[in-house]
Enzyme design. Structure first.
Site, PDB file in Angstrom:
ATOM      1  N   ARG A 123      40.390  30.113  49.561  1.00  0.00           N
ATOM      2  CA  ARG A 123      40.054  28.983  48.704  1.00  0.00           C
ATOM      3  C   ARG A 123      40.672  27.692  49.206  1.00  0.00           C
ATOM      4  NH1 ARG A 123      39.256  31.846  43.655  1.00  0.00           N
ATOM      5  NH2 ARG A 123      38.425  30.407  42.137  1.00  0.00           N
ATOM      6  N   LYS A 137      29.456  34.532  41.779  1.00  0.00           N
ATOM      7  CA  LYS A 137      30.064  35.387  42.808  1.00  0.00           C
ATOM      8  C   LYS A 137      30.340  36.788  42.247  1.00  0.00           C
ATOM      9  CE  LYS A 137      33.561  32.522  43.382  1.00  0.00           C
ATOM     10  NZ  LYS A 137      33.225  31.480  42.387  1.00  0.00           N
ATOM     11  N   ARG A 169      30.298  32.518  29.314  1.00  0.00           N
ATOM     12  CA  ARG A 169      30.582  33.816  29.955  1.00  0.00           C
ATOM     13  C   ARG A 169      31.419  34.725  29.035  1.00  0.00           C
ATOM     14  NH1 ARG A 169      33.128  33.894  35.681  1.00  0.00           N
ATOM     15  NH2 ARG A 169      34.502  32.363  34.738  1.00  0.00           N
ATOM     16  N   ARG A 193      37.404  34.833  28.954  1.00  0.00           N
ATOM     17  CA  ARG A 193      38.572  34.594  29.806  1.00  0.00           C
ATOM     18  C   ARG A 193      39.373  33.395  29.315  1.00  0.00           C
ATOM     19  NH1 ARG A 193      36.528  34.796  35.998  1.00  0.00           N
ATOM     20  NH2 ARG A 193      37.769  32.889  36.094  1.00  0.00           N
ATOM     21  N   ARG A 248      38.915  23.350  37.399  1.00  0.00           N
ATOM     22  CA  ARG A 248      38.596  24.291  38.489  1.00  0.00           C
ATOM     23  C   ARG A 248      37.508  23.726  39.405  1.00  0.00           C
ATOM     24  NH1 ARG A 248      37.399  28.960  34.631  1.00  0.00           N
ATOM     25  NH2 ARG A 248      36.349  29.996  36.343  1.00  0.00           N
TER      26      ARG A 248
HETATM   27  P1  AP5 Z   1      30.180  34.781  37.464  1.00  0.00           P
HETATM   28  O1  AP5 Z   1      29.443  35.771  38.280  1.00  0.00           O
HETATM   29  O2  AP5 Z   1      31.265  35.283  36.564  1.00  0.00           O
HETATM   30  O3  AP5 Z   1      30.689  33.556  38.372  1.00  0.00           O
HETATM   31  P2  AP5 Z   1      31.840  33.465  39.452  1.00  0.00           P
HETATM   32  O4  AP5 Z   1      31.300  32.701  40.600  1.00  0.00           O
HETATM   33  O5  AP5 Z   1      32.400  34.833  39.751  1.00  0.00           O
HETATM   34  O6  AP5 Z   1      32.851  32.553  38.646  1.00  0.00           O
HETATM   35  P3  AP5 Z   1      34.415  32.604  38.427  1.00  0.00           P
HETATM   36  O7  AP5 Z   1      34.695  31.666  37.304  1.00  0.00           O
HETATM   37  O8  AP5 Z   1      34.908  34.029  38.280  1.00  0.00           O
HETATM   38  O9  AP5 Z   1      34.919  32.026  39.743  1.00  0.00           O
HETATM   39  P4  AP5 Z   1      36.220  31.328  39.979  1.00  0.00           P
HETATM   40  O10 AP5 Z   1      36.151  31.214  41.427  1.00  0.00           O
HETATM   41  O11 AP5 Z   1      36.480  30.085  39.229  1.00  0.00           O
HETATM   42  O12 AP5 Z   1      37.281  32.345  39.295  1.00  0.00           O
HETATM   43  P5  AP5 Z   1      38.252  33.447  39.913  1.00  0.00           P
HETATM   44  O13 AP5 Z   1      38.256  34.587  38.986  1.00  0.00           O
HETATM   45  O14 AP5 Z   1      37.958  33.676  41.355  1.00  0.00           O
HETATM   46  O15 AP5 Z   1      29.092  33.982  36.577  1.00  0.00           O
HETATM   47  C1  AP5 Z   1      29.499  33.015  35.622  1.00  0.00           C
HETATM   48  C2  AP5 Z   1      28.602  33.140  34.370  1.00  0.00           C
HETATM   49  O16 AP5 Z   1      27.269  32.751  34.716  1.00  0.00           O
HETATM   50  C3  AP5 Z   1      28.511  34.566  33.800  1.00  0.00           C
HETATM   51  O17 AP5 Z   1      28.482  34.501  32.403  1.00  0.00           O
HETATM   52  C4  AP5 Z   1      27.186  35.106  34.371  1.00  0.00           C
HETATM   53  O18 AP5 Z   1      26.586  36.049  33.480  1.00  0.00           O
HETATM   54  C5  AP5 Z   1      26.358  33.826  34.485  1.00  0.00           C
HETATM   55  N1  AP5 Z   1      25.459  33.873  35.638  1.00  0.00           N
HETATM   56  C6  AP5 Z   1      25.702  34.426  36.871  1.00  0.00           C
HETATM   57  N2  AP5 Z   1      24.643  34.253  37.670  1.00  0.00           N
HETATM   58  C7  AP5 Z   1      23.717  33.562  36.949  1.00  0.00           C
HETATM   59  C8  AP5 Z   1      22.413  33.072  37.221  1.00  0.00           C
HETATM   60  N3  AP5 Z   1      21.844  33.267  38.423  1.00  0.00           N
HETATM   61  N4  AP5 Z   1      21.770  32.388  36.245  1.00  0.00           N
HETATM   62  C9  AP5 Z   1      22.323  32.188  35.017  1.00  0.00           C
HETATM   63  N5  AP5 Z   1      23.569  32.637  34.699  1.00  0.00           N
HETATM   64  C10 AP5 Z   1      24.249  33.313  35.651  1.00  0.00           C
HETATM   65  O19 AP5 Z   1      39.650  32.665  39.859  1.00  0.00           O
HETATM   66  C11 AP5 Z   1      40.272  32.360  38.633  1.00  0.00           C
HETATM   67  C12 AP5 Z   1      41.584  31.643  38.901  1.00  0.00           C
HETATM   68  O20 AP5 Z   1      42.475  32.493  39.667  1.00  0.00           O
HETATM   69  C13 AP5 Z   1      41.500  30.355  39.737  1.00  0.00           C
HETATM   70  O21 AP5 Z   1      41.194  29.219  38.942  1.00  0.00           O
HETATM   71  C14 AP5 Z   1      42.932  30.290  40.312  1.00  0.00           C
HETATM   72  O22 AP5 Z   1      43.876  29.828  39.367  1.00  0.00           O
HETATM   73  C15 AP5 Z   1      43.238  31.745  40.604  1.00  0.00           C
HETATM   74  N6  AP5 Z   1      42.830  32.148  41.972  1.00  0.00           N
HETATM   75  C16 AP5 Z   1      41.882  33.070  42.299  1.00  0.00           C
HETATM   76  N7  AP5 Z   1      41.783  33.180  43.629  1.00  0.00           N
HETATM   77  C17 AP5 Z   1      42.665  32.305  44.158  1.00  0.00           C
HETATM   78  C18 AP5 Z   1      42.998  31.929  45.487  1.00  0.00           C
HETATM   79  N8  AP5 Z   1      42.382  32.492  46.552  1.00  0.00           N
HETATM   80  N9  AP5 Z   1      43.944  30.972  45.672  1.00  0.00           N
HETATM   81  C19 AP5 Z   1      44.560  30.406  44.615  1.00  0.00           C
HETATM   82  N10 AP5 Z   1      44.294  30.696  43.332  1.00  0.00           N
HETATM   83  C20 AP5 Z   1      43.350  31.639  43.100  1.00  0.00           C
END
Ligand code: AP5
Length: 211
Positions: A88, A13, A127, A156, A167
């Protein structure tokens, strides 16, 4: 254009968000980034969120909903936004619908990035991100080419195998159930997130054509 990116942790994402927000000239609003900034700044919100994030748990709905409703009311989001990581949970999805209805606007599309669980852990533990530019890298799939950038990359706090598994479980239990909600509204677009990031970018663009 008002868009949402949904998908499991590590679906890509954050990686795809830059091209989408640049293409539509809309702000990229990532709740994960906002919460990490709050943790870093040791604000009351950050202190409340820190432990839950490290465990891989969700931050309570009321905290996140208040944060997002305030953010999308800002001037730069008047013409649209790309939400990444929100909603979410079902209560978050309903709160967003209410806020948009009250503002007299509607969502245009929800892009669901589909990646099988078995690929997720490898993506997450490899990552790294650049604290200077915010750019996302991967030790194998997208290594930094510039040695100066490579030397300053950070991991991270929630990118451990244990937190990643937590997660992923939360995603299936709490976030996947919002998919039918948007499917019923007729605005869900499914995108296969497996393949090189550039290939996925083209699929996202195709899924949004005509929206
Ligand atoms: P990346 O693009 O970083 O993936 P992502 O989908 O953004 O993953 P996240 O881990 O950031 O999502 P998340 O939803 O768990 O975390 P968030 O920050 O929202 O890609 C991942 C890796 O793969 C990278 O190294 C990239 O280079 C590689 N990659 C990408 N595309 C690729 C491809 N096509 N092929 C190969 N490799 C690839 O949330 C973190 C925490 O915050 C949550 O756990 C929660 O505690 C809290 N939080 C956030 N939002 C909320 C909410 N709405 N409600 C409650 N808690 C929340």
């Amino acid at each position: 254009m008002r868009l949402i990116l949904v998908g499991p942790p590590g679906a890509g994402k954050g990686t795809q968000a830059t091209a989408i927000s640049t293409g539509y000239a809309i702000p990229h609003i990532s709740t994960g980034d906002m919460l990490r900034a709050a943790v870093k700044g040791q604000t009351p919100l950050g202190l409340a969120a820190d432990a839950a994030m490290k465990r891989g748990d969700l931050v309570p709905d009321d905290v996140v909903i208040g944060m997002v409703v305030e953010r999308i009311a800002a001037a730069d989001a008047e013409r649209g936004f790309l939400l990444d990581g929100f909603p979410r949970t079902r209560p978050q999805a309903e709160a967003l619908s209410t806020a948009l209805r009250d503002a007299g606007v509607k969502l245009d599309a929800v892009v669901l990035m589909e990646v099988p669980d078995e690929l997720i852990v490898e993506r997450i533990v490899g990552r790294r991100s650049d604290p200077v530019t915010g750019e996302i890298y991967h030790l194998s799939f997208r290594p930094a080419q510039d040695p100066e950038v490579a030397a300053r990359l950070v991991q991270r706090a929630d990118d451990t195998r244990e937190a990643c598994e937590a997660r992923l479980a939360k995603y299936h239990a709490e976030t996947a159930p919002i998919v039918p909600y948007y499917e019923e509204l007729g605005i869900l677009r499914r995108v296969d997130g497996v393949g090189a990031p550039k290939e996925v970018e083209l699929r996202v663009a195709a899924a949004l054509r005509g929206v």
